[in-house]
Design an enzyme around this catalytic site. Sequence first.
Site, PDB file in Angstrom:
ATOM      1  N   LYS A  76       0.823  -1.205   0.000  1.00  0.00           N
ATOM      2  CA  LYS A  76       0.000   0.000   0.000  1.00  0.00           C
ATOM      3  C   LYS A  76       0.860   1.259   0.000  1.00  0.00           C
ATOM      4  O   LYS A  76       2.015   1.237   0.426  1.00  0.00           O
ATOM      5  CB  LYS A  76      -0.909   0.029   1.238  1.00  0.00           C
ATOM      6  CG  LYS A  76      -2.102  -0.908   1.166  1.00  0.00           C
ATOM      7  CD  LYS A  76      -3.063  -0.663   2.336  1.00  0.00           C
ATOM      8  CE  LYS A  76      -4.325  -1.492   2.199  1.00  0.00           C
ATOM      9  NZ  LYS A  76      -5.288  -1.219   3.307  1.00  0.00           N
ATOM     10  N   ASP A  87       8.818  -0.053 -16.882  1.00  0.00           N
ATOM     11  CA  ASP A  87       7.373  -0.166 -16.649  1.00  0.00           C
ATOM     12  C   ASP A  87       6.682   1.176 -16.912  1.00  0.00           C
ATOM     13  O   ASP A  87       5.858   1.634 -16.120  1.00  0.00           O
ATOM     14  CB  ASP A  87       7.093  -0.640 -15.221  1.00  0.00           C
ATOM     15  CG  ASP A  87       5.665  -1.161 -15.044  1.00  0.00           C
ATOM     16  OD1 ASP A  87       5.025  -1.488 -16.070  1.00  0.00           O
ATOM     17  OD2 ASP A  87       5.187  -1.242 -13.902  1.00  0.00           O
TER      18      ASP A  87
END
Length: 964
Positions: free
Chosen positions: A656, A767
């Site tokens: 998270k 990415d």
Amino acid sequence: MGSTATITAGHRISVLLLLAFFAALISITQAATNGGDLSVLNSLKDVWSNTPPNWVGGDPCGDNWDGIGCNGNRVTSITLSSTGLSGQLSGDIASLSELQILDLSYNKGLRGNLPQSIGNLRKLTNLILVGCRFSGPIPDSIGSLSRINTLSLNSNGFTGTIPPSIGNLASLYWLDLADNQLEGSIPISDGVTPGLDLLVNTKHFHFGKNQLTGSIPTKLFNSSMTLLHVLFDGNKLTGNIPPTLGQVSSLEVLRLDRNSLTGTVPRSFNNLASLTELSLSNNNLNGPFPNLTGTGVITTLDLSNNSFSSSNFPSWLSSMESLTTLMLENTQLQGPVPTGLFSLPNIQTVNLARNDLNGTLDIGPSHSSQLQLVDMQSNFISNYRQRPGANEVAIVLLRNPVCDETPNGPTPSYCIPPDRSSKYTTPPNNCVPGNCPSNKTASPNCACAFAYTGLLVFRAPSFSDLGNATIFTALQKSLMDSFRSNQLPVDAVQLSNPRKDSSEYLDIDLKVFPYGQDYFNRSGVSRIAFALSNQTFKPPGMFGPFFFLGDEYTHFDEGGSGSKKSASTGLIIGAAVGGTVLVLLVILAAVYAYGQKKKARKAAEQSHPFAHWDATENTGGFPQLKGARCFSFDELKKYTNSFSDANAIGSGGYGKVYRGVLPTGQLLAIKRAQRESMQGGLEFKTEIELLSRVHHKNVVSLVGFCFEQGEQMLIYEYVPNGTLSDALSGKSGISMEWTRRLKVAIGAARGLAYLHELADPPIIHRDIKSANILLDDRLIAKVADFGLSKPMSDSEKDHITTQVKGTMGYLDPEYYMTQQLTEKSDVYSFGVVLLEIVTGRRPIERGKYIVREIKMAMDKTKSLYNLQTVIDPAICNESLKGLDKFVDLALSCVHESGAERPSMGDVVKEIEFILQQAGLNPNADSVNTSGFYEEAEKGSPQHPYSKESFEYSGAFPPSKVEPQ
């Protein structure tokens, strides 16, 4: 030899410490702040009571006096809202020649006249004195403030006339003189004397609640003006409404109510196609009932209490589909009310009281689900046809035959005055409030704290349903988003008790709760108040223009009453401290001379920035960082409120991301890895070292890390406006016009080019995707998420052979087939992002690949390359300058052969060229290319960069944002 080195080192350190001590003594008598500025601040300190306790010493800039902002040694801002100041504004302030911002709002103890010399502040851009008790005439010299863009003097006791010299303020954007005692006529130019008609760049005329007299000059308005809000309500104006108002095509809100205006409503009002709110109530207007069909987007129409000729109910009103509030009380209407009126999709309130309407009231079987109130008091309604499902609509038919002739028995609900008060209060955020001490309040997050309070006043809301929690939830979210994007230390806000006052303004009580502790410091309160007084906060469009009246904040934790300390006390304390320091320095010098090696080693260990680094892991030693710091787990736990769900702002396979706030108010994004996704200590160290070397405005900065108690956390700068992916999908509420997309593209391209060509060592991101491009508070793109990144050593300049990783849809097919990673793999992914920017589509949707779809649809011989069917509908109606070259560039980036793809440096150059073709400055940071403010259509915005709101590139020190 070793002992000699030790003594020499000890001697050097002693000398350095003694020099530092003497430098400190010198600084007591020789201030860094400009001498003239220091004299002015001391003058203000002499005439003001309750100045901040840290206003002592001789260096306001160096000592960070509360409320004082500086650029170098010059004072550039004074922001002291809601701090309990009292006294007068000394004319000496005019000597602060570099002053740009003066905000003393919400200090009811400030009184007296504004000094005539205030006109000498030639660099002033923001003069904000809201909610004080200044009086007397507004000095004519205010017209000399040539750079001023925000002039807010509302809610004081100013008298006299409006200075004609205000017409000289060519840069003025916001003019608010409301809620004073100004009188006389509205000044206009005559060829010699300036007037308000010259303010063609001003967006806001707020003059309500004064005592202005005379007619509204016809010359006041013209087609060159760009006004959005014209508020002259609550004055003593007479004469006709000037038809020239209809020439101001940009007008959105017009309030002329509660005056003594006469004549007819000008037919030119039909030209006001952008008008959303019109109030002409409580005047003496006459003639036929106006036909305002041309104002097709109007939401609030109030023509009550005028003397129009008797007429049947206007049929055109039943076609105004944006209408939410219709107020036609006492307007001489007669006949039946058409049922279709109540079927308007957005209608909430219909007030037709005190007319001559008759027949049967029937709201119809398909009345609007929004409908809340139909007030038909004091008419001649003889029957009411009740419909199934109409029980939620408050029908008021008092003093109508249908109620007067009711037989004995229970009084029908429609013959009883309804209770329309709203008890709304922001509910708790999935928690149970505890018992707070009597002097504290429980926040929506159930923490007890000393809240900063005040009143939000909305002058022309476009809704009337005060029981709609969704509306106020949107306002609460908008407030929190604004506070967070401006990095303010706010944990939560609470709204309560919405009500309409006698002026039909919407009043809402506001409480703002501090983050990380139970009180605000003076800086925090001033910054929050400035965001509200300076209109930095933009509410959702349905709320319309607003102002804020803050209360004095009395809960600063200063260990005293805040009274001033005398200069002599400061000198005594300084002398005492200096003597103590001198004794300590002598002792320290002796200690260093005795056993320097041991002490130096111990000091180095104690002061090592990686004291918390877990040495039990096979980490290969401490990281070698550039500009990042090590945080303890306990620090981050405190900054995130124990990693509460309320501070969770994202999640993924790694774990998270939490929002955190440093004690300084700086916001952080804390990426906390979950156990199963943690790297080994060596890999984690390598990633930290890599990211700490990356410093570019278009790359998210690493602030620090945490590696203790079994945790791996990376701490980044907080980027408030989410991802490019969310912006393109509409999820974030950001309006992504074509020019904004180009600006985002150039920012992301520059960030990626930096990684490839200037980082040391060069970095392949691996990415690149729209979800890893973040947008800051000015929509500047920042490349983020380096979890898969690879540095390129000298031996790997051609390629890196590595396991294939990335995201499907963005993945370079050549890399996928060969497992050979190069910078051109990032270029391919970026090309997909460019196509995403054009289409607004995900790379793979319903099995269709965006690259293939573009290639199949494209025809270079046709307009827009024949891509009309795939271009994002959100931009298809815009002038897409440079689209052809943008698509050509994207397709060159996704060439099957990496060798045929451009470098990121070449990509940057091409996008810069496209920007120049589109008439944009490729070197301007801000997405706002239309001036200091950017405005667009109103509606129900959920974001400060939505189409329905406007961006304010304002300034609050020290994070000043300059307009482009």
